[in-house]
Design an enzyme around this catalytic site. Structure first.
Site, mmCIF file in Angstrom:
data_model
loop_
_atom_site.group_PDB
_atom_site.id
_atom_site.type_symbol
_atom_site.label_atom_id
_atom_site.label_comp_id
_atom_site.label_asym_id
_atom_site.label_seq_id
_atom_site.Cartn_x
_atom_site.Cartn_y
_atom_site.Cartn_z
ATOM 1 N NE ARG A 230 6.713 -3.188 -0.736
ATOM 2 C CZ ARG A 230 6.266 -2.077 -1.334
ATOM 3 N NH1 ARG A 230 6.964 -1.522 -2.311
ATOM 4 N NH2 ARG A 230 5.142 -1.513 -0.964
ATOM 5 C CD GLU A 259 12.401 0.997 0.809
ATOM 6 O OE1 GLU A 259 11.446 1.756 1.049
ATOM 7 O OE2 GLU A 259 12.454 0.267 -0.187
ATOM 8 C CG HIS A 280 9.930 3.101 -1.959
ATOM 9 N ND1 HIS A 280 9.810 2.109 -1.029
ATOM 10 C CD2 HIS A 280 8.854 2.962 -2.778
ATOM 11 C CE1 HIS A 280 8.709 1.414 -1.268
ATOM 12 N NE2 HIS A 280 8.121 1.910 -2.328
#
Ligand code: NAD
Ligand code: MLT
Length: 529
Positions: A230, A259, A280
């Site tokens: 994370r 993000e 990601h």
């Protein structure tokens, strides 16, 4: 029932939900405003990580029962807000473990051998063999922070490359670590000894900026950092400083504080020559996406249809309601809580849930949730259920004690609720006969045998002739029919407790007369649905 799928998910998720008879709207990329406007129409919501299920969104979700996360991390969902509203949150832990672990190992190897940088250079027509000399991972030490599902799979794979694995996880037992050939160490030792550090924890108060200026300074010079867990576990500004000073040898990042990353804030980090980065992609494989889509669809359908509760992030007690033997005890707990609250009739200071018998005492979370649901339904204006009752109780400062008690009055399983009020307490106890007959067996120490349902009139009286007749006359005068009477007394002529099953509510004037009757006290009209 209507379900909204608001992120990009495999078609199988929609097909399964539709096949189960749900009306499904698929709106990947829906804006936050549109989500707020429309969410009120849905009973369920399925997301990946793009949809931000904020407290504001949840406030608009007036009929939402469940939010399903196709994936692991639930940091895009305000779980406390959902819990407060009684909305179940579930995820699909494990569905993308292998993909995330394989991605981490790919990132580690890419970092060690400069694969993305050299590929970029070759694509630009260059042939720079010298600039991209890498390092072997063989016999290097890998420090794994967080040895849950993904951390362990990473450790297993890196062991196969001949790496020495050390790890830190506050809950992993030593014997499990030993079986995995992982040496458990404390964080400082992990920082000091590792050539590579990979983090696999959730983002939490404890893990936010776990790697920062101070902790980098504890690491080996040249350490390589991998974050496929994370964004925010590694402090990006500190990482950039450590890369620029040359103290950190390189970093591989799949996740970011923001993000997509803000180019102004993160541009220097992302374009740093010793940084390898992916957008990601940890769970972005055909297999993982198919698995999480199918899993979340089945989990949501099962939960909404009461067939089972898998992957619960909140409302853990609900899982126990799948045990057929326990189901009637969950209902009993609710009824006893409701009865105790109505008998108390005032501000509650505390609740004690006492359980005797293996069945009830081994499922205290469910018993407590049921009792609190029963109690708080009389106290709070908003709907209370098994998911939000414990949170509401905690927020109200209601003390909830549990007692596992020895055999009681010859009952195989007995549930006893005591509520503390200003100046006293009230106690009720119940059991279940023949697997589904609920019985109220005690009020304030007086023994009874009655069905805890419908309307009850409960009062204390002196045990002397004519008391019952007087009450009966008053009720008859107001057309209230008595369906049954149970009497409990300590000894002849002493104080007694009477419970009447009545067929309807008691009108105000009848109640006023009862309250003024000599020898009758603590009159309560109770309704148990
Ligand atoms: P998990 O729950 O199985 O494991 C997490 C582990 O972290 C647990 O063992 C826990 O004890 C440990 N932990 C918690 N706090 C810690 C602390 N302060 N220090 C050390 N260890 C701590 O979760 P998982 O499935 O292995 O996922 C790990 C992380 O990877 C999560 O953040 C998840 O969201 C993320 N993830 C990312 C991707 C991706 O696409 N990049 C994919 C899947 C999962
Ligand atoms: C997860 O937590 O499961 C990951 O972030 C993967 C994702 O859903 O993209």
């Amino acid at each position: 029932m209507k379900i909204l799928v608001s992120d990009q998910l495999e078609q199988s998720c929609i097909d399964i939900l539709t096949g189960e008879g749900f009306e499904v709207d698929n709106t990947p990329g829906i804006s936050a405003d549109e989500l707020k406007k429309t969410i009120g129409a849905y009973d369920g919501l399925v997301v990946r990580s793009a949809t931000k299920v904020t407290a504001e969104v949840i406030n608009h979700a007036s009929q939402m029962k469940i939010i399903g996360r196709a994936g692991t991390g639930v940091d895009n969902i305000d779980v406390p807000a959902a819990t407060r509203k009684g909305i179940l949150v579930m995820n699909t832990p494990g569905g993308n473990t292998i993909s995330a672990a394989e991605h981490t190992v790919s990132m580690l190897l890419s970092l060690a051998r400069n694969i993305p940088q050299s590929n970029r250079s070759l694509m630009q027509g260059k042939w720079e063999r010298k600039s991209f000399t890498g390092v072997e991972v063989f016999e290097k030490t890998l420090g794994v922070v967080g040895l849950g599902k993904i951390g362990r799979e990473v450790a297993i794979r890196c062991k196969a490359f001949g790496m020495n694995i050390i790890g830190y996880d506050p809950v992993l037992a030593n014997d499990v670590a030993m079986k995995l050939n992982i040496e458990l160490v404390n964080l400082d030792e992990l920082f000091r000894r590792s050539d590579f550090i990979t983090v696999h924890t959730p983002l939490s108060k404890e893990t936010k900026a776990l790697l920062n200026d101070t902790t980098f300074a504890k690491c080996k010079r040249g350490v390589r950092i991998i974050n496929c867990a994370r964004g925010g576990i590694v402090d990006e500004a500190a990482l950039l400083r450590a890369l620029q000073s040359g103290y950190v040898g390189g970093a591989a990042l799949d996740v970011f504080e923001e993000e997509p990353p803000n180019p102004e804030k993160s541009g220097a980090l992302l374009t740093h020559p010793r940084v390898v980065a992916t957008p990601h992609l940890g769970a972005s494989t055909e297999e993982a996406q198919e698995k999480v889509a199918v899993q979340i669809a089945h989990q949501i359908a099962d939960a909404l249809k009461g067939r089972g509760y898998i992957g619960l992030v909140n409302g853990a007690a609900l899982q126990l309601t799948m045990n057929e033997e326990l189901k009637p005890y969950a209902t009993l707990a609710e009824k006893l809580g409701s009865l105790a609250a109505q008998l108390a009739g005032g501000k509650l200071k505390g609740v004690t849930v006492g359980a005797s018998g293996v069945l009830v005492s081994s499922s205290m979370e469910l018993m407590k949730a049921g009792v609190l649901k029963g109690i708080l339904s009389h106290v709070l204006p908003e709907p209370v259920n098994f998911v939000n009752a414990p949170l509401h109780a905690a927020e109200m400062g209601l003390t909830v004690n549990e007692l596992r008690e020895g055999p009681s009055d010859g009952f195989a399983n007995l549930l006893r609720i005591q509520v503390q009020i200003e100046g006293g307490e009230r106690e009720v106890a119940g059991t279940v006969y023949n697997s589904n007959s609920l019985r109220l067996v005690r009020i304030d120490g007086f023994r009874f045998e009655l069905n805890p349902g419908g309307h009850l009139l409960v009062y204390n009286n002196m045990d002397r002739p004519g008391m019952l007749a007087r009450v009966g006359t008053i009720l008859a005068a107001h057309k209230v029919n008595i369906a049954g009477v149970s009497l409990g007394r300590t000894a002849m002529g002493e104080r007694a407790l009477t419970v009447m099953n009545i067929d309807s509510d008691i009108p105000e004037p009848a109640l006023a007369t009862l309250l003024n009757e000599e020898g009758i006290e603590n009159v309560r009209v109770v309704r148990l649905d």
